[in-house]
Design an enzyme around this catalytic site. Structure first.
Site, PDB file in Angstrom:
ATOM      1  N   HIS A  79       0.854  -1.196   0.000  1.00  0.00           N
ATOM      2  CA  HIS A  79       0.000   0.000   0.000  1.00  0.00           C
ATOM      3  C   HIS A  79       0.887   1.243   0.000  1.00  0.00           C
ATOM      4  O   HIS A  79       1.944   1.250   0.624  1.00  0.00           O
ATOM      5  CB  HIS A  79      -0.903   0.023   1.244  1.00  0.00           C
ATOM      6  N   ASP A  84      -7.849  -5.280  -0.221  1.00  0.00           N
ATOM      7  CA  ASP A  84      -8.302  -6.176  -1.291  1.00  0.00           C
ATOM      8  C   ASP A  84      -7.907  -7.628  -1.077  1.00  0.00           C
ATOM      9  O   ASP A  84      -8.273  -8.489  -1.875  1.00  0.00           O
ATOM     10  CB  ASP A  84      -7.721  -5.687  -2.627  1.00  0.00           C
TER      11      ASP A  84
END
Ligand code: SDX
Length: 429
Positions: A307, A364
């Site tokens: 991320h 996700d």
């Protein structure tokens, strides 16, 4: 007196760059006068170090794994709120009172139907059209049906556009799914909650009764909440950028849907399940894929991992993983890809490559496991992300237009092409 940072330029200029500090003590250099006072710009591919705005909507602390919407920790909102409450919070800034919540929900329920002519769009799409393409197209087309509410500076027109988008996106999404499976469209039923209505539009058929599973409703409600906003991510920045030209809200949201589709962003949930399926088919050889992800000569990445902001656990991944355990246990389902995901996380998080780069599972990584448990087909995963992220996109678009300092987004560049050269007619080239 505001703090300043001093900049000394090669040609001897000395600049004071004001420091801007937020309510959570984040600090930024204000470079708004840099070009006019030193003939310099900054360069920052992907805006890794660049803030585009100030915002009061969502706070992330990537080092501590903190996520708050309007000051409320995501863990509390995910466990205690209806998704509609979170939509209200993000867009209007406060959690609704009971009366405000009832009025908001009642208003939305009156706008869940699509204009009957909008159904004709679906006839034109190929049966295997990706639902994200359909979603972006139909949302963009809303500006042709609602020409009475396109002015970003008219509060009443903005309000009705917000209601129409929040109310109709689940219907638009469910119709896209029904088109793909050749089943009749199921119209919204306004006596159901937002999530129950969506599940019924997705899975009911006219030939038999359909009972919405309350476990699926609460799992979907949680997933939509944890996807609802995430400050200046790629798709939200896209919505702000498009909106900054005074394009209408429908056009801005349609652009955000397109940005979200990419596999490095919202499309990662679909790509992650495809990766987990591939690993499972390959004998669940997790180590082979972790090694592939580390190999610089291989462009394979662990989807659902890493991320830009979180250099610690993505708090949403923790919430979703716990919900996976609960949904699968309740449904007495053993989803083999969940076992693969848990093992992949264990192996990756004990590997120096991932530890050094602070790569953790993101939102996700586990969401696809719950979507599968609910029965959501793979190509609809990113559509569910879009339904969740819609209130965040709207909140940022509204905040941008409410800011007195907003201007059209138009970054500069450093030109590295050919310097001036004489034109050559074709017969001389
Ligand atoms: C979302 O911004 C948001 O907030 C997004 C989001 C939201 O709610 O809106 O949180 C939703 O988009 C989550 C991210 C979903 N995408 C994926 O899961 C795709 C896989 N992840 C990566 O592609 C990557 O981690 C990104 C895109 C998420 C972040 O990319 P960055 O910040 O540009 O980091 P990078 O590509 O520069 O990577 C830094 C290093 C590199 O190695 P080195 O060059 O330093 O040797 O980490 C490596 C990368 O190769 N790396 C990975 C990796 N992610 C980064 N290596 C293997 N697998 C990965 N997944």
């Amino acid at each position: 007196m505001a703090e300043v940072a001093k900049l000394k330029t090669p040609d001897g200029k000395e600049l004071d760059l004001p420091i801007v500090e937020g309510t959570e003590r984040e600090r930024a250099l204000d470079i708004s006068k840099l070009r006019s006072s030193a003939d310099l710009i900054t360069l920052d591919e992907g805006y890794v170090n660049t803030g585009s705005c100030t915002s009061a909507i969502t706070f992330l602390d990537g080092e501590k794994g903190i996520l708050r919407y309007r000051g409320y920790p995501i863990e509390q909102l995910a466990q205690q709120c209806h998704f509609m409450e979170v939509c209200y919070l993000l867009i209007y800034g406060e959690l609704p009172t009971h009366e405000q919540f009832e009025n908001f929900s009642r208003t939305l329920r009156r706008h869940t139907l699509l204009h009957e002519d909008m159904r004709l769009f679906y006839d034109g799409f190929p049966r295997d059209a990706h639902p994200m393409a359909i979603l972006g197209s139909v949302v963009g087309a809303m500006s042709t049906f609602y020409q009475d509410s396109l002015d970003p500076h008219d509060p009443d027109q903005v309000d009705i556009s917000i209601v129409r988008l929040l109310a109709k996106l689940p219907t638009i999404a469910a119709f896209a799914y029904k088109k793909s499976v050749g089943q009749p469209y199921v119209y919204p039923s306004n006596d159901l909650s937002y999530c129950a209505n969506f599940l019924r539009m997705m899975f009911a058929v006219p030939s038999e009764p359909y009972e919405v599973d309350p476990d699926f409703v609460s799992a979907l409600n949680l997933l939509l909440i944890v996807h609802a906003d995430h400050e200046q991510n790629c798709s939200t920045s896209t919505v702000r950028m498009v909106g900054s030209s005074l394009a209408n809200l429908f056009a801005s949201i349609s652009a955000g849907i397109s940005a979200l589709w990419g596999p490095l962003h919202g499309g990662a949930n679909e790509a992650c399940v495809q990766m987990l399926e591939q690993i499972r088919r390959d004998g669940s050889n997790v180590k082979k894929y972790v090694d592939m992800a580390k190999d610089k000569h291989n462009n394979f990445r662990l989807m659902g991992f890493g991320h830009r902001v979180y250099k610690n656990f993505d708090p949403r991944a923790k919430i979703i993983k716990a919900a996976c355990d609960k949904v699968l246990a309740k449904q007495k389902v053993r989803d083999p890809i969940f076992d693969v995901a848990v093992e992949l996380e264990r192996v990756a998080l004990s590997d120096p490559y991932f530890i050094e780069r602070k790569l953790y599972p993101n939102v996700d990584f586990y969401s696809g496991v719950i979507y599968r448990a609910i029965g959501i087909p793979l190509q609809m995963f990113t559509v569910l992300f879009a339904i969740g992220r819609l209130p965040g996109w709207i909140a940022h678009w509204v905040e941008m237009h409410a800011s007195p300092t907003t201007k059209i987004c138009r970054p500069r560049q450093i030109y590295i092409g050919p310097t001036e050269r004489p034109f050559l007619p074709m017969d001389k080239r």
